[in-house]
Design a protein around this motif. Sequence first.
Motif, PDB file in Angstrom:
ATOM      1  N   LYS A   1     -17.117   5.333  49.438  1.00  0.00           N
ATOM      2  CA  LYS A   1     -17.021   5.270  48.230  1.00  0.00           C
ATOM      3  C   LYS A   1     -17.934   3.940  48.710  1.00  0.00           C
ATOM      4  N   ALA A   2     -18.451   3.265  49.908  1.00  0.00           N
ATOM      5  CA  ALA A   2     -19.332   2.499  50.553  1.00  0.00           C
ATOM      6  C   ALA A   2     -20.883   2.636  49.989  1.00  0.00           C
ATOM      7  N   ALA A   3     -20.431   4.567  50.482  1.00  0.00           N
ATOM      8  CA  ALA A   3     -22.133   5.003  50.550  1.00  0.00           C
ATOM      9  C   ALA A   3     -22.361   5.979  49.259  1.00  0.00           C
ATOM     10  N   GLY A   4     -21.284   5.510  48.525  1.00  0.00           N
ATOM     11  CA  GLY A   4     -22.339   6.067  46.521  1.00  0.00           C
ATOM     12  C   GLY A   4     -21.205   7.193  46.072  1.00  0.00           C
ATOM     13  N   ALA A   5     -20.580   8.248  47.473  1.00  0.00           N
ATOM     14  CA  ALA A   5     -19.404   8.922  46.915  1.00  0.00           C
ATOM     15  C   ALA A   5     -19.018   8.928  45.386  1.00  0.00           C
ATOM     16  N   ALA A   6     -18.686  10.164  44.840  1.00  0.00           N
ATOM     17  CA  ALA A   6     -18.836   9.918  42.891  1.00  0.00           C
ATOM     18  C   ALA A   6     -16.965  10.449  43.087  1.00  0.00           C
ATOM     19  N   ARG A   7     -16.649  10.704  44.126  1.00  0.00           N
ATOM     20  CA  ARG A   7     -15.517  11.029  43.883  1.00  0.00           C
ATOM     21  C   ARG A   7     -14.703  11.453  45.649  1.00  0.00           C
ATOM     22  N   VAL A   8     -13.524  11.151  45.475  1.00  0.00           N
ATOM     23  CA  VAL A   8     -13.252  10.571  47.175  1.00  0.00           C
ATOM     24  C   VAL A   8     -11.442  11.647  46.483  1.00  0.00           C
ATOM     25  N   THR A   9     -11.277  12.693  47.208  1.00  0.00           N
ATOM     26  CA  THR A   9     -10.415  13.529  47.132  1.00  0.00           C
ATOM     27  C   THR A   9      -9.074  13.271  48.612  1.00  0.00           C
ATOM     28  N   VAL A  10      -7.777  12.865  48.966  1.00  0.00           N
ATOM     29  CA  VAL A  10      -6.913  12.535  49.650  1.00  0.00           C
ATOM     30  C   VAL A  10      -6.366  13.697  50.262  1.00  0.00           C
ATOM     31  N   THR A  11      -6.025  14.538  51.463  1.00  0.00           N
ATOM     32  CA  THR A  11      -4.426  15.108  51.213  1.00  0.00           C
ATOM     33  C   THR A  11      -3.924  14.056  52.479  1.00  0.00           C
ATOM     34  N   ASP A  12      -2.114  14.332  51.998  1.00  0.00           N
ATOM     35  CA  ASP A  12      -1.301  13.926  53.248  1.00  0.00           C
ATOM     36  C   ASP A  12      -0.144  14.822  52.910  1.00  0.00           C
ATOM     37  N   LEU A  13       0.554  15.020  53.809  1.00  0.00           N
ATOM     38  CA  LEU A  13       1.734  15.159  53.827  1.00  0.00           C
ATOM     39  C   LEU A  13       2.888  14.304  52.575  1.00  0.00           C
ATOM     40  N   LEU A  14       2.988  13.022  53.232  1.00  0.00           N
ATOM     41  CA  LEU A  14       3.356  11.618  53.093  1.00  0.00           C
ATOM     42  C   LEU A  14       2.996  10.975  51.773  1.00  0.00           C
ATOM     43  N   PRO A  15       4.273  10.536  50.990  1.00  0.00           N
ATOM     44  CA  PRO A  15       3.754   9.814  50.087  1.00  0.00           C
ATOM     45  C   PRO A  15       3.137   8.581  50.308  1.00  0.00           C
ATOM     46  N   ALA A  16       3.964   8.071  51.038  1.00  0.00           N
ATOM     47  CA  ALA A  16       3.338   6.144  51.732  1.00  0.00           C
ATOM     48  C   ALA A  16       1.861   6.116  52.182  1.00  0.00           C
ATOM     49  N   ALA A  17       1.266   7.294  52.829  1.00  0.00           N
ATOM     50  CA  ALA A  17      -0.001   7.449  52.809  1.00  0.00           C
ATOM     51  C   ALA A  17      -0.505   7.832  52.351  1.00  0.00           C
TER      52      ALA A  17
END
Length: 342
Positions: free
Chosen positions: A190-206
Amino acid sequence: MTLGCVIHGQGDLRVEELAAPSPGPGQALVAVRYGGVCGSDLHYWRHGGVGDFRLREPMLLGHEVVGTVLSYGAGASGPVPGTAVAVHPATPCGVCPECADGRRNVCRDTRYLGSAARFPHVQGGFAAQVVVPAEQLRRLPDGLDLRRAALAEPLSVALHAVRRAGEVAGKHVLVTGAGPIGCLVVAAAKAAGAARVTVTDLLPAALRYAGTAGADTVVRADDPDDAGWPSEVDVAVEASGVAAGLDTCLRLVRRGGVVVQLGMLPPGQSPFAGNLVVSREIELRGAFRFDGEFEAALELLAAEPSFDGLVSAVVPVREAESAFALAADRNVSCKVLLDFGG
């Protein structure tokens, strides 16, 4: 005497009284305030080693440390005593082909705090007082407190991974794995200017921590019907260290896109969809540690108080084993710090 956090073998972590160190020529003595528990520290604790690097002697853990300058040895200079500093954990050799090529982070003969890659091992920074090369000290920017500054080392890893991806401004970035490093990759992108970041993980807390770091969309990795799954992305950073994460990156990145493998995969061979690398001309790049990104990490931390939300707990060093257990439980924690201030 000084308190230190020493690993003696698999499952054998001890908080010990150690002889107070004295700085030698070219060295600085630092009073450590905080140390971040890293995934490699957890590997030494749980498995007695990291990958092919096995413990062969007791070792002071820790390479994410910040504190205050106490004194210098002969011929050494740096921030005046009393100055708050972060410690760059790497000492590259400076003469190998990689160092000569400006890629000191992959130096073939580097010394890294708290690492069993060499023997005798390079002792780490998890002690109330440590001696380090004076050139590894970095004065904290104005307005940056020691607690947030403890994120400088893992944020540097994240910044390096994003730089390895190339230009991300205006692009859709996928991050697989929302551990501390994955969350910091989100912030770096995001600091480098990404327009959108999607994140995947198995854990809700993460995934909640990923949201704190600035993720636009979070996706349960084990739910193929999650509406957040993108059809394709421009760049993918694999931060989970498992083959399934790499597979996801290769299948979702666009043709001609870039995949950065940041998570350390298990030793030995790991299966991956190499046919997609060929047929889609995907660029698969590794990212290992960092070098000059350390200073940039400190500046970014000084500018963004939101990073405080990624520190899930601060635990006194005398309770180090409980801190390690907490750091290993990704159901509840992100970055756990040891506090040497007492």
